[in-house]
Write an enzyme that holds these catalytic residues in place. Structure first.
Site, PDB file in Angstrom:
ATOM      1  N   THR A 125     -25.201   5.113  34.134  1.00  0.00           N
ATOM      2  CA  THR A 125     -23.928   4.917  33.437  1.00  0.00           C
ATOM      3  C   THR A 125     -23.202   6.229  33.195  1.00  0.00           C
ATOM      4  OG1 THR A 125     -24.775   2.925  32.355  1.00  0.00           O
ATOM      5  CG2 THR A 125     -22.878   3.977  31.336  1.00  0.00           C
ATOM      6  N   SER A 160     -30.115   2.860  37.154  1.00  0.00           N
ATOM      7  CA  SER A 160     -31.529   3.072  36.833  1.00  0.00           C
ATOM      8  C   SER A 160     -32.431   1.870  37.103  1.00  0.00           C
ATOM      9  CB  SER A 160     -31.703   3.574  35.396  1.00  0.00           C
ATOM     10  OG  SER A 160     -31.245   2.646  34.457  1.00  0.00           O
ATOM     11  N   THR A 212     -29.964   4.787  31.642  1.00  0.00           N
ATOM     12  CA  THR A 212     -30.782   4.618  30.435  1.00  0.00           C
ATOM     13  C   THR A 212     -31.823   3.515  30.535  1.00  0.00           C
ATOM     14  OG1 THR A 212     -29.111   3.165  29.439  1.00  0.00           O
ATOM     15  CG2 THR A 212     -28.975   5.524  28.933  1.00  0.00           C
ATOM     16  N   ASP A 213     -31.648   2.546  31.438  1.00  0.00           N
ATOM     17  CA  ASP A 213     -32.579   1.409  31.475  1.00  0.00           C
ATOM     18  C   ASP A 213     -34.012   1.831  31.775  1.00  0.00           C
ATOM     19  OD1 ASP A 213     -30.586  -0.350  30.847  1.00  0.00           O
ATOM     20  OD2 ASP A 213     -30.371  -1.195  32.857  1.00  0.00           O
TER      21      ASP A 213
END
Length: 320
Positions: free
Chosen positions: A12, A53, A84-85
């Site tokens: 992101t 991710s 971030t995942d």
């Protein structure tokens, strides 16, 4: 002036919003972030990957490790921008491999893309650069910096789907935080075993326990097709009794089974003596993992198996 290596991998932080969707693009906005003279940092950046991710695999993590291993000796520290995942998994993976302790490695990302209102990417990126250039970050292992907090890779986890304060460290709390002019540390990172891998392969599924659990998906698991299993057990480390025979069968056939708690806080340990309780599970060969969540426990087992650990050496490492 500190020389910092920056490795961009996508996520992101490098995406943009278009017609209500968050999309990757050909241009990474983080490569155009301007630092002030106050930052006193010289950046060398690489667009190594450009992946959301959820597309990141352990093989991609190994590519990042190999890039760090090759280039980090020529820098004072490194920053990795990442979606971030799965950021916590890449951070843990890198923290478990043989990177030099005297070179801070910091991962960061964003919860809002580059052109969204309240975008946090540039701020988190600059914060990560500050930490990577900070002498006090030396020896603290791989760090995750988001939302003015500094977290240890081993324990940090994503806790909210969209909130900018999503990264938290259950039980322990963050290692430190950033102020306008300083990086403050309240805890020290634990010593850890390090491995140097040239490849990583293996299939290790994660199964979550639930009330009334029996055969379910467990009956489909075959030691010939998996290399290990992570079970997210109930409470301190217990299972419904109908699920236990399928795990003991896997262990009898040589498949390592490791256990974490599905609880957000606390430590899994063999305490309860009833059928399906932690004591009987440990006696049957289930290995208890302290304080890791299931996704990191999976990587721990995967790294251990790829490093050739077996028998008591594997048990000591997994339970250590």
């Amino acid at each position: 002036m500190k020389k910092i290596l920056v490795i961009h991998t996508g996520g992101t932080i490098s995406m943009h919003e278009e017609d209500g969707q968050i999309l990757p693009g050909d241009i990474n906005p983080m490569t155009h972030v301007h630092l002030t003279s106050h930052d006193d940092i010289e950046i060398s950046s690489i667009d190594l990957l450009n992946l959301p991710s959820p597309h990141i695999t352990p093989q991609h993590m190994l590519i990042i490790y190999q890039e760090l291993k090759l280039k980090l000796p020529y820098f004072d520290g490194a920053v990795i921008t990442h979606g971030t995942d799965t950021l916590e998994e890449t951070a843990y993976f890198l923290d478990t491999l043989a990177l030099p302790d005297d070179k801070p490695v910091v991962l960061t990302g964003a919860m809002r893309s580059s052109n969204e209102l309240g975008s946090d990417g540039v701020y988190n990126y600059r914060s990560a650069l500050r930490v990577a250039a900070d002498d006090k970050a030396v020896g603290k292992g791989v760090l995750v910096v988001m939302n003015d907090e500094i977290h240890a890779a081993k324990y940090v986890t994503k806790t909210h789907t969209t909130n900018v304060s999503t990264f938290q460290t259950p039980t322990h709390g963050p290692l430190g935080l950033l102020t306008k002019h300083d990086c403050l540390y309240f805890q020290t990172a634990e010593a850890r075993v390090r491995f140097d891998l040239s490849e990583i392969t293996g299939t290790i599924p994660i199964i979550k326990a639930y009330a009334g659990m029996g055969a379910g998906i467990l009956v489909l698991l075959d030691s010939e097709h998996i290399d290990g299993l992570v079970i997210e057990a109930l409470g301190a480390g217990n299972l419904p009794p109908d699920a236990v025979p399928y795990l003991t069968n896997l262990i009898a056939n040589g498949t390592p089974v490791i256990l974490v708690s599905r609880c957000f806080n606390g430590i899994a340990e063999a305490v309860y003596g009833y059928e399906g309780g932690g004591v009987s599970l440990a006696q049957s060969g289930v290995m208890f993992v302290k304080e890791l969540n299931s996704q990191k426990a999976r990587l721990k087992l995967l790294i251990a198996l790829n490093s050739g650990l077996t028998g008591q050496a594997l048990k000591a490492y997994i339970e250590g």
